[in-house]
Write a protein that holds these residues in place. Structure first.
Motif, PDB file in Angstrom:
ATOM      1  N   ASN A  52      39.738  23.853  28.625  1.00 10.92           N
ATOM      2  CA  ASN A  52      40.473  23.431  29.828  1.00 10.92           C
ATOM      3  C   ASN A  52      41.306  24.558  30.447  1.00 10.92           C
ATOM      4  O   ASN A  52      42.309  24.312  31.098  1.00 10.92           O
ATOM      5  CB  ASN A  52      41.372  22.237  29.493  1.00 10.92           C
ATOM      6  N   ILE A  53      40.865  25.802  30.230  1.00  9.78           N
ATOM      7  CA  ILE A  53      41.521  26.965  30.844  1.00  9.78           C
ATOM      8  C   ILE A  53      40.504  27.655  31.731  1.00  9.78           C
ATOM      9  O   ILE A  53      39.379  27.911  31.296  1.00  9.78           O
ATOM     10  CB  ILE A  53      42.004  27.972  29.779  1.00  9.78           C
ATOM     11  N   ALA A  54      40.885  27.958  32.965  1.00 10.71           N
ATOM     12  CA  ALA A  54      39.928  28.628  33.855  1.00 10.71           C
ATOM     13  C   ALA A  54      40.633  29.593  34.788  1.00 10.71           C
ATOM     14  O   ALA A  54      41.768  29.352  35.219  1.00 10.71           O
ATOM     15  CB  ALA A  54      39.150  27.602  34.673  1.00 10.71           C
ATOM     16  N   LEU A  55      39.945  30.698  35.074  1.00  6.58           N
ATOM     17  CA  LEU A  55      40.410  31.614  36.114  1.00  6.58           C
ATOM     18  C   LEU A  55      40.149  30.933  37.452  1.00  6.58           C
ATOM     19  O   LEU A  55      39.001  30.598  37.768  1.00  6.58           O
ATOM     20  CB  LEU A  55      39.658  32.945  36.042  1.00  6.58           C
ATOM     21  N   GLU A  56      41.199  30.698  38.197  1.00  6.36           N
ATOM     22  CA  GLU A  56      41.104  30.067  39.524  1.00  6.36           C
ATOM     23  C   GLU A  56      41.624  31.092  40.533  1.00  6.36           C
ATOM     24  O   GLU A  56      42.667  30.921  41.143  1.00  6.36           O
ATOM     25  CB  GLU A  56      41.936  28.773  39.565  1.00  6.36           C
ATOM     26  N   GLN A  57      40.878  32.182  40.693  1.00  8.56           N
ATOM     27  CA  GLN A  57      41.362  33.321  41.451  1.00  8.56           C
ATOM     28  C   GLN A  57      41.604  32.993  42.925  1.00  8.56           C
ATOM     29  O   GLN A  57      42.438  33.618  43.587  1.00  8.56           O
ATOM     30  CB  GLN A  57      40.389  34.500  41.311  1.00  8.56           C
ATOM     31  N   GLU A  58      40.914  31.964  43.419  1.00  9.11           N
ATOM     32  CA  GLU A  58      41.102  31.584  44.827  1.00  9.11           C
ATOM     33  C   GLU A  58      42.520  31.057  45.090  1.00  9.11           C
ATOM     34  O   GLU A  58      42.943  30.962  46.249  1.00  9.11           O
ATOM     35  CB  GLU A  58      40.058  30.545  45.263  1.00  9.11           C
ATOM     36  N   THR A 113      46.832  48.854  39.276  1.00  6.82           N
ATOM     37  CA  THR A 113      45.393  48.605  39.304  1.00  6.82           C
ATOM     38  C   THR A 113      45.068  47.568  40.371  1.00  6.82           C
ATOM     39  O   THR A 113      45.842  46.633  40.599  1.00  6.82           O
ATOM     40  CB  THR A 113      44.929  48.094  37.920  1.00  6.82           C
ATOM     41  N   ALA A 114      43.921  47.722  41.013  1.00  8.23           N
ATOM     42  CA  ALA A 114      43.494  46.802  42.066  1.00  8.23           C
ATOM     43  C   ALA A 114      43.391  45.370  41.535  1.00  8.23           C
ATOM     44  O   ALA A 114      43.034  45.142  40.375  1.00  8.23           O
ATOM     45  CB  ALA A 114      42.151  47.250  42.628  1.00  8.23           C
ATOM     46  N   LEU A 115      43.687  44.415  42.399  1.00  5.24           N
ATOM     47  CA  LEU A 115      43.654  42.996  42.034  1.00  5.24           C
ATOM     48  C   LEU A 115      42.292  42.593  41.485  1.00  5.24           C
ATOM     49  O   LEU A 115      42.199  41.793  40.548  1.00  5.24           O
ATOM     50  CB  LEU A 115      44.019  42.151  43.259  1.00  5.24           C
ATOM     51  N   LEU A 116      41.235  43.151  42.032  1.00 12.00           N
ATOM     52  CA  LEU A 116      39.875  42.847  41.567  1.00 12.00           C
ATOM     53  C   LEU A 116      39.732  43.138  40.075  1.00 12.00           C
ATOM     54  O   LEU A 116      39.189  42.327  39.314  1.00 12.00           O
ATOM     55  CB  LEU A 116      38.877  43.690  42.367  1.00 12.00           C
ATOM     56  N   HIS A 117      40.234  44.282  39.620  1.00 13.71           N
ATOM     57  CA  HIS A 117      40.158  44.643  38.199  1.00 13.71           C
ATOM     58  C   HIS A 117      41.059  43.747  37.353  1.00 13.71           C
ATOM     59  O   HIS A 117      40.687  43.339  36.251  1.00 13.71           O
ATOM     60  CB  HIS A 117      40.570  46.105  37.990  1.00 13.71           C
ATOM     61  N   ARG A 118      42.235  43.433  37.873  1.00 12.02           N
ATOM     62  CA  ARG A 118      43.157  42.597  37.106  1.00 12.02           C
ATOM     63  C   ARG A 118      42.585  41.191  36.912  1.00 12.02           C
ATOM     64  O   ARG A 118      42.726  40.600  35.834  1.00 12.02           O
ATOM     65  CB  ARG A 118      44.530  42.560  37.791  1.00 12.02           C
ATOM     66  N   ALA A 119      41.921  40.676  37.931  1.00 12.22           N
ATOM     67  CA  ALA A 119      41.275  39.362  37.800  1.00 12.22           C
ATOM     68  C   ALA A 119      40.128  39.421  36.799  1.00 12.22           C
ATOM     69  O   ALA A 119      39.949  38.506  35.982  1.00 12.22           O
ATOM     70  CB  ALA A 119      40.767  38.892  39.163  1.00 12.22           C
ATOM     71  N   ALA A 120      39.360  40.495  36.821  1.00 10.90           N
ATOM     72  CA  ALA A 120      38.239  40.642  35.883  1.00 10.90           C
ATOM     73  C   ALA A 120      38.743  40.714  34.443  1.00 10.90           C
ATOM     74  O   ALA A 120      38.165  40.100  33.531  1.00 10.90           O
ATOM     75  CB  ALA A 120      37.424  41.892  36.227  1.00 10.90           C
ATOM     76  N   MET A 121      39.832  41.447  34.222  1.00 14.00           N
ATOM     77  CA  MET A 121      40.399  41.529  32.874  1.00 14.00           C
ATOM     78  C   MET A 121      40.948  40.182  32.426  1.00 14.00           C
ATOM     79  O   MET A 121      40.810  39.793  31.255  1.00 14.00           O
ATOM     80  CB  MET A 121      41.491  42.604  32.827  1.00 14.00           C
ATOM     81  N   GLN A 159      39.796  37.288  33.318  1.00 16.69           N
ATOM     82  CA  GLN A 159      38.636  36.468  32.953  1.00 16.69           C
ATOM     83  C   GLN A 159      38.165  36.789  31.533  1.00 16.69           C
ATOM     84  O   GLN A 159      37.835  35.884  30.755  1.00 16.69           O
ATOM     85  CB  GLN A 159      37.489  36.683  33.946  1.00 16.69           C
ATOM     86  N   LEU A 160      38.140  38.064  31.175  1.00 15.71           N
ATOM     87  CA  LEU A 160      37.767  38.460  29.814  1.00 15.71           C
ATOM     88  C   LEU A 160      38.738  37.871  28.791  1.00 15.71           C
ATOM     89  O   LEU A 160      38.332  37.393  27.722  1.00 15.71           O
ATOM     90  CB  LEU A 160      37.757  39.984  29.690  1.00 15.71           C
ATOM     91  N   LEU A 161      40.009  37.893  29.122  1.00 17.29           N
ATOM     92  CA  LEU A 161      41.029  37.352  28.227  1.00 17.29           C
ATOM     93  C   LEU A 161      40.820  35.851  28.004  1.00 17.29           C
ATOM     94  O   LEU A 161      40.908  35.358  26.878  1.00 17.29           O
ATOM     95  CB  LEU A 161      42.409  37.606  28.831  1.00 17.29           C
ATOM     96  N   ALA A 187      45.286  26.340  35.107  1.00 19.63           N
ATOM     97  CA  ALA A 187      44.735  27.179  36.171  1.00 19.63           C
ATOM     98  C   ALA A 187      45.434  28.532  36.140  1.00 19.63           C
ATOM     99  O   ALA A 187      46.662  28.610  36.217  1.00 19.63           O
ATOM    100  CB  ALA A 187      44.937  26.507  37.527  1.00 19.63           C
ATOM    101  N   VAL A 188      44.649  29.599  36.034  1.00 18.45           N
ATOM    102  CA  VAL A 188      45.182  30.950  35.865  1.00 18.45           C
ATOM    103  C   VAL A 188      44.649  31.836  36.982  1.00 18.45           C
ATOM    104  O   VAL A 188      43.492  31.692  37.399  1.00 18.45           O
ATOM    105  CB  VAL A 188      44.733  31.541  34.504  1.00 18.45           C
ATOM    106  N   TRP A 189      45.460  32.760  37.442  1.00 11.50           N
ATOM    107  CA  TRP A 189      44.981  33.716  38.439  1.00 11.50           C
ATOM    108  C   TRP A 189      45.801  35.003  38.345  1.00 11.50           C
ATOM    109  O   TRP A 189      46.926  34.994  37.866  1.00 11.50           O
ATOM    110  CB  TRP A 189      45.070  33.146  39.858  1.00 11.50           C
ATOM    111  N   ALA A 190      45.189  36.086  38.772  1.00 15.19           N
ATOM    112  CA  ALA A 190      45.889  37.365  38.890  1.00 15.19           C
ATOM    113  C   ALA A 190      46.460  37.441  40.301  1.00 15.19           C
ATOM    114  O   ALA A 190      45.791  37.060  41.268  1.00 15.19           O
ATOM    115  CB  ALA A 190      44.935  38.521  38.639  1.00 15.19           C
ATOM    116  N   ALA A 191      47.703  37.934  40.396  1.00 16.94           N
ATOM    117  CA  ALA A 191      48.364  37.949  41.701  1.00 16.94           C
ATOM    118  C   ALA A 191      49.133  39.243  41.900  1.00 16.94           C
ATOM    119  O   ALA A 191      49.538  39.901  40.945  1.00 16.94           O
ATOM    120  CB  ALA A 191      49.323  36.758  41.800  1.00 16.94           C
ATOM    121  N   ASP A 192      49.327  39.575  43.154  1.00 19.86           N
ATOM    122  CA  ASP A 192      50.237  40.657  43.513  1.00 19.86           C
ATOM    123  C   ASP A 192      51.641  40.065  43.594  1.00 19.86           C
ATOM    124  O   ASP A 192      51.855  39.056  44.275  1.00 19.86           O
ATOM    125  CB  ASP A 192      49.857  41.273  44.860  1.00 19.86           C
TER     126      ASP A 192
END
Length: 199
Positions: free
Chosen positions: A67-73, A45-53, A55-57, A32-37
């Motif tokens: 079995n890898i997923a962006l779990e931004q929540e 850069t805003a968290l929204l952009h960091r999460a989007a990048m 996801q691209l990665l 489980a991966v997420w972008a965080a402050d």
């Protein structure tokens, strides 16, 4: 179920993050991966952009088990709150391992209610070039209840900081570079009197 929890400031996410995720996917049921402050860092850069990048990665990783997923929540300023969200999602009986780079080790004892956090997770430290693991810090974390393992894997010698301060695009994967150009992020930086345009 063995779950690796890997939060990162992702400012921007690098090929180093990508290699860590590939490696984790071979050892855990779910990554489980997420972008965080990070309250100990400033972010460009805003968290929204960091999460989007991020996801691209992740999309760019060819993990055999998918079995890898962006779990931004899961993102929160407090990792203890992230763990509480994870337990709601995957249950109390899952085995949670918090993954951090060796660069964050010295910060860890100052995290919010860290003893409570360490009582509920295993800790996996990924060595990073330039950030040696200090045995005295490990001892301090163990005294707080930490169950620490050191990854048999060393991250790539690349960093988000090198990109932000020197424009070193070798650290960044092509889809993330394309996103940075499209969204005009990290633009017009100046390092060592040498101009380079990233916008």
């Amino acid at each position: 179920m063995r779950i690796a929890l890997f939060g990162t400031s992702a400012d921007p996410p690098t090929a180093g993050h990508q290699e860590i995720l590939k490696w984790l996917s071979e050892s855990y049921d779910w990554v489980a991966v997420w972008a965080a402050d990070n309250p100990f860092k400033s972010h460009q850069t805003a968290l929204l952009h960091r999460a989007a990048m991020l996801q691209l990665l992740i999309t760019d990783i060819n993990a055999p088990q998918q079995n890898i997923a962006l779990e931004q929540e899961l993102s929160s300023l407090r990792t203890l709150e992230t763990l509480e969200k994870a337990k709601v999602r995957w249950g109390e009986d899952a085995e949670y391992t918090l993954v951090i780079g060796s660069d964050l080790l010295s910060q860890l004892p100052r995290w919010y209610q860290v003893a409570d956090l360490l009582n509920q997770v295993k800790l996996l430290v990924v060595p990073r070039p330039g950030y040696p693991i200090d045995e005295s810090v490990l001892e301090k974390i163990r005294n707080l209840g930490g169950k620490i393992a050191i990854a048999l894997f060393t991250g790539l010698d690349v960093s988000s900081t090198a990109f932000r301060t020197q424009g070193d695009t070798r650290a960044i994967t092509p889809p993330v570079v394309a996103y940075i150009h499209r969204e005009h992020l990290y633009k017009c930086q100046d390092a060592s009197k040498k101009r380079f345009q990233l916008c």
